[in-house]
Design a protein around this motif. Structure first.
Motif, PDB file in Angstrom:
ATOM      1  N   ASP A  46       0.813  -1.200   0.000  1.00  0.00           N
ATOM      2  CA  ASP A  46       0.000   0.000   0.000  1.00  0.00           C
ATOM      3  C   ASP A  46       0.856   1.264   0.000  1.00  0.00           C
ATOM      4  OD1 ASP A  46      -2.023  -1.842   0.186  1.00  0.00           O
ATOM      5  OD2 ASP A  46      -2.367  -1.550   2.322  1.00  0.00           O
ATOM      6  N   CYS A  47       1.949   1.253   0.760  1.00  0.00           N
ATOM      7  CA  CYS A  47       2.823   2.420   0.806  1.00  0.00           C
ATOM      8  C   CYS A  47       3.671   2.539  -0.456  1.00  0.00           C
ATOM      9  CB  CYS A  47       3.713   2.372   2.045  1.00  0.00           C
ATOM     10  SG  CYS A  47       2.803   2.759   3.558  1.00  0.00           S
ATOM     11  N   LEU A  50       1.493   4.536  -2.518  1.00  0.00           N
ATOM     12  CA  LEU A  50       1.568   5.926  -2.074  1.00  0.00           C
ATOM     13  C   LEU A  50       2.759   6.618  -2.714  1.00  0.00           C
ATOM     14  CD1 LEU A  50       0.888   8.347  -0.186  1.00  0.00           C
ATOM     15  CD2 LEU A  50       2.258   7.195   1.583  1.00  0.00           C
ATOM     16  N   LEU A 166      -6.006   8.042   6.618  1.00  0.00           N
ATOM     17  CA  LEU A 166      -5.396   8.021   5.288  1.00  0.00           C
ATOM     18  C   LEU A 166      -5.654   9.317   4.521  1.00  0.00           C
ATOM     19  CD1 LEU A 166      -5.498   4.489   3.681  1.00  0.00           C
ATOM     20  CD2 LEU A 166      -3.867   5.522   5.229  1.00  0.00           C
ATOM     21  N   SER A 167      -6.739   9.992   4.836  1.00  0.00           N
ATOM     22  CA  SER A 167      -6.987  11.294   4.236  1.00  0.00           C
ATOM     23  C   SER A 167      -5.845  12.253   4.561  1.00  0.00           C
ATOM     24  CB  SER A 167      -8.318  11.863   4.749  1.00  0.00           C
ATOM     25  OG  SER A 167      -8.540  13.165   4.251  1.00  0.00           O
ATOM     26  N   PHE A 170      -2.415  11.252   2.756  1.00  0.00           N
ATOM     27  CA  PHE A 170      -2.284  11.681   1.360  1.00  0.00           C
ATOM     28  C   PHE A 170      -2.242  13.204   1.241  1.00  0.00           C
ATOM     29  CE2 PHE A 170      -3.484   7.310   0.575  1.00  0.00           C
ATOM     30  CZ  PHE A 170      -2.831   7.006  -0.607  1.00  0.00           C
ATOM     31  N   LEU A 186      -6.666  14.704  -2.905  1.00  0.00           N
ATOM     32  CA  LEU A 186      -5.940  13.659  -2.184  1.00  0.00           C
ATOM     33  C   LEU A 186      -6.620  13.322  -0.856  1.00  0.00           C
ATOM     34  CD1 LEU A 186      -2.262  14.775  -2.858  1.00  0.00           C
ATOM     35  CD2 LEU A 186      -3.291  12.610  -3.579  1.00  0.00           C
ATOM     36  N   GLY A 190      -7.842   9.665  -0.134  1.00  0.00           N
ATOM     37  CA  GLY A 190      -7.352   8.919   1.013  1.00  0.00           C
ATOM     38  C   GLY A 190      -8.459   8.472   1.942  1.00  0.00           C
ATOM     39  N   TYR A 191      -9.459   9.335   2.141  1.00  0.00           N
ATOM     40  CA  TYR A 191     -10.565   8.982   3.033  1.00  0.00           C
ATOM     41  C   TYR A 191     -11.308   7.747   2.537  1.00  0.00           C
ATOM     42  CZ  TYR A 191     -15.025   9.133   5.462  1.00  0.00           C
ATOM     43  OH  TYR A 191     -16.134   8.776   6.202  1.00  0.00           O
ATOM     44  N   GLY A 194      -9.177   4.638   2.562  1.00  0.00           N
ATOM     45  CA  GLY A 194      -9.048   4.147   3.939  1.00  0.00           C
ATOM     46  C   GLY A 194     -10.280   3.374   4.389  1.00  0.00           C
ATOM     47  N   ALA A 248     -13.266   6.891  -4.358  1.00  0.00           N
ATOM     48  CA  ALA A 248     -11.811   6.995  -4.464  1.00  0.00           C
ATOM     49  C   ALA A 248     -11.392   7.187  -5.922  1.00  0.00           C
ATOM     50  CB  ALA A 248     -11.143   5.754  -3.872  1.00  0.00           C
TER      51      ALA A 248
END
Length: 288
Positions: A46-47, A50, A166-167, A170, A186, A190-191, A194, A248
């Motif tokens: 996941d990262c 990112l 996560l919001s 990002f 972003l 991210g929200y 997540g 998303a």
């Protein structure tokens, strides 16, 4: 709560798969350089995404090299070095340490307690690198654990806490290309990503949580026998997973992607859709 955001690899071109692996290996080396060799065991897909997404928005072209590493001491691998991987490395370490703490809270695992002590200096270093983000981690994870301890049965409430986390991850990326418009997109991205990850993880872990007695919002909402739970949960989770993924994707479409768009499109439109299908069927172990 890791490993869900990946491409659908059979649909990637060779150069796209090589780029994806390059960002993954580049993140691994960034974690090594910033924190420690052992911190690389917390590396997650996941990262890597990112790092890929932020790098794709930058006007600065990353450096691509062929290098060896401990995992591949003989054969050189493609490594993508970008300034965005530094931020992703800090996020990776914070998420990894949060996962260890979560295992302690859920099951009191001795192994997790030992890992928490082992990585305490790495966690402290990451907190120093991104202090504001670390504070947000502590706030959101404390709120999430509070809801879980209270045996909260509201899917929206518990998934929203991870969504808010996560919001911020990002939207707080410290780069000049993250202007007001990009920050808003972003944050929305991210929200909903997540929320999607939290719900997918809860559905995916049903059987494991039944055996361990760990908190699972869907188990609390179901009065059915264990063997019938998944069918009930599938009906409850399908809408939330699809609506979060759709939101998303809408936010993703607002981003100014300068590079690697076919790879990112694969992840957003194919990889996450396939993962959603697999999670609902119970055919996944956390990787595409």
């Amino acid at each position: 709560m890791f490993g869900y955001v990946q491409p659908l690899k059979p649909e990637l071109k060779v150069k796209e798969l090589e780029a994806y692996k390059g960002y993954y290996c580049g993140l691994c080396k960034a974690i090594r350089d910033q924190y420690s060799h052992t911190a690389r065991f917390m590396l997650n897909y996941d990262c890597a995404v990112l790092s890929l997404l932020l790098s794709s928005m930058s006007g600065e072209t990353p450096t691509v090299a062929r290098e060896r590493c401990l995992a591949s001491p003989v054969r050189k691998k493609t490594i993508v070095h970008s300034r965005e991987s530094s931020y992703a490395a800090s996020v990776n370490v914070l998420l990894g340490c949060a996962k260890i703490d979560d295992n302690i809270e859920d099951e009191g695992q001795l192994t997790a307690r030992m890992l928490s002590l082992f990585y305490r200096h790495v966690k402290k270093r990451a907190a120093g690198d991104v202090p504001e983000l670390t504070a947000e981690f502590e706030t959101r994870l404390h709120a999430l654990r509070g809801l879980e301890k209270a045996q909260c049965q509201d899917v929206d409430a518990v998934s929203a806490e991870f969504g808010h986390l996560l919001s911020v991850v990002f939207a707080s990326a410290p780069f000049d290309f993250v202007d007001k418009g990009a920050k808003q997109a972003l944050a929305h991205f991210g929200y909903h990503l997540g929320r999607w990850i939290y719900i997918a993880d809860a559905v995916n872990d049903l059987e494991k949580d039944i055996k361990s007695g760990s908190y699972n919002v869907y188990l609390l909402r179901s009065s059915k026998e264990p063997e019938k739970v998944r069918n009930v949960v599938r009906e409850q989770a399908t809408f939330n997973l699809h609506i979060s993924l759709a939101e998303a994707c809408k936010a993703y479409e607002l981003l100014d992607i300068k590079r690697d768009k076919p790879l990112l499109d694969n992840i957003m439109y194919l990889g996450l859709a396939k993962k959603t299908e697999d999670v609902l069927k119970g055919d996944t172990n956390g990787s595409v």
